[in-house]
Motif scaffolding. Structure first.
Motif, mmCIF file in Angstrom:
data_model
loop_
_atom_site.group_PDB
_atom_site.id
_atom_site.type_symbol
_atom_site.label_atom_id
_atom_site.label_comp_id
_atom_site.label_asym_id
_atom_site.label_seq_id
_atom_site.Cartn_x
_atom_site.Cartn_y
_atom_site.Cartn_z
ATOM 1 N N GLU A 112 2.729 18.109 89.418
ATOM 2 C CA GLU A 112 2.574 16.660 89.586
ATOM 3 C C GLU A 112 2.897 15.934 88.287
ATOM 4 O O GLU A 112 3.487 14.851 88.310
ATOM 5 N N SER A 113 2.542 16.518 87.167
ATOM 6 C CA SER A 113 2.875 15.925 85.875
ATOM 7 C C SER A 113 4.385 15.867 85.674
ATOM 8 O O SER A 113 4.923 14.841 85.237
ATOM 9 N N ILE A 114 5.063 16.945 86.014
ATOM 10 C CA ILE A 114 6.523 16.986 85.897
ATOM 11 C C ILE A 114 7.154 15.915 86.792
ATOM 12 O O ILE A 114 8.040 15.178 86.364
ATOM 13 N N MET A 148 1.570 14.310 96.756
ATOM 14 C CA MET A 148 1.854 13.424 95.654
ATOM 15 C C MET A 148 3.279 13.612 95.134
ATOM 16 O O MET A 148 3.941 12.651 94.825
ATOM 17 N N ILE A 149 3.728 14.856 95.043
ATOM 18 C CA ILE A 149 5.082 15.116 94.557
ATOM 19 C C ILE A 149 6.106 14.463 95.480
ATOM 20 O O ILE A 149 7.048 13.817 95.012
ATOM 21 N N ASP A 150 5.899 14.603 96.787
ATOM 22 C CA ASP A 150 6.838 13.992 97.736
ATOM 23 C C ASP A 150 6.885 12.477 97.587
ATOM 24 O O ASP A 150 7.962 11.877 97.645
ATOM 25 N N SER A 151 5.741 11.848 97.392
ATOM 26 C CA SER A 151 5.735 10.383 97.273
ATOM 27 C C SER A 151 6.432 9.942 95.987
ATOM 28 O O SER A 151 7.149 8.929 95.986
ATOM 29 N N ILE A 152 6.261 10.687 94.910
ATOM 30 C CA ILE A 152 6.958 10.353 93.668
ATOM 31 C C ILE A 152 8.459 10.506 93.853
ATOM 32 O O ILE A 152 9.242 9.635 93.445
ATOM 33 N N MET A 153 8.870 11.589 94.486
ATOM 34 C CA MET A 153 10.298 11.825 94.699
ATOM 35 C C MET A 153 10.906 10.763 95.623
ATOM 36 O O MET A 153 12.036 10.338 95.424
ATOM 37 N N GLU A 198 12.882 20.770 94.421
ATOM 38 C CA GLU A 198 12.661 22.116 94.969
ATOM 39 C C GLU A 198 11.835 22.969 94.016
ATOM 40 O O GLU A 198 10.905 23.661 94.438
ATOM 41 N N GLU A 199 12.172 22.902 92.744
ATOM 42 C CA GLU A 199 11.467 23.728 91.757
ATOM 43 C C GLU A 199 10.031 23.266 91.542
ATOM 44 O O GLU A 199 9.141 24.091 91.350
ATOM 45 N N THR A 200 9.776 21.975 91.585
ATOM 46 C CA THR A 200 8.398 21.507 91.416
ATOM 47 C C THR A 200 7.549 21.890 92.623
ATOM 48 O O THR A 200 6.361 22.176 92.478
ATOM 49 N N LYS A 201 8.141 21.917 93.805
ATOM 50 C CA LYS A 201 7.389 22.353 94.986
ATOM 51 C C LYS A 201 6.989 23.820 94.868
ATOM 52 O O LYS A 201 5.881 24.203 95.244
ATOM 53 N N ILE A 202 7.886 24.628 94.336
ATOM 54 C CA ILE A 202 7.566 26.046 94.121
ATOM 55 C C ILE A 202 6.439 26.163 93.091
ATOM 56 O O ILE A 202 5.471 26.894 93.298
ATOM 57 N N LEU A 203 6.562 25.419 91.999
ATOM 58 C CA LEU A 203 5.532 25.460 90.958
ATOM 59 C C LEU A 203 4.181 24.982 91.487
ATOM 60 O O LEU A 203 3.137 25.526 91.119
#
Length: 110
Positions: A50-52, A1-6, A36-41
């Motif tokens: 995902e919220s961030i 999900m993070i990748d699709s948002i980015m 990068e930081e959200t992937k670590i989190l």
């Protein structure tokens, strides 16, 4: 999900013809750090990451509109800042990246 948002954010930036190249590159750099930081989190706090990412997408979308609404940019930035509360000690680079991003949006003069 993070990748699709980015990815969606990257498309928004590519299509934001009202933004000059220097600002676009600066924003891309800030977003890359945040990515990068959200992937670590996400390894330990997936929902928070995902919220961030989601608030980042909303804030970016509002800021790069042809006619941005300052109130919506401000509200979404506040949501983005709230989404990293509590991570100051455990993820200072993440909080720093969000602060830099919110400062960038505030300095756009919207």
């Amino acid at each position: 999900m993070i990748d699709s948002i980015m990815k969606r954010i990257e498309v928004l930036l590519e299509e934001a013809d009202q933004m000059d190249d220097a600002r676009r590159k600066e924003l891309q750099g800030l977003l890359e750090t945040l990515k990068e930081e959200t992937k670590i989190l996400a390894e330990s706090h997936r929902e928070e990451a995902e919220s961030i990412a989601g608030f980042t997408g909303i804030t970016t979308q509002q800021a790069v509109r042809k006619s941005p609404d300052p109130k919506l940019v401000s509200l979404s930035s506040e949501g983005l800042m709230a989404s990293v509360e509590g991570f100051e000690a455990s993820n200072p680079r993440l909080v720093s990246a969000v602060n830099a991003l919110c400062t960038f949006f505030a300095n756009l003069g919207i």
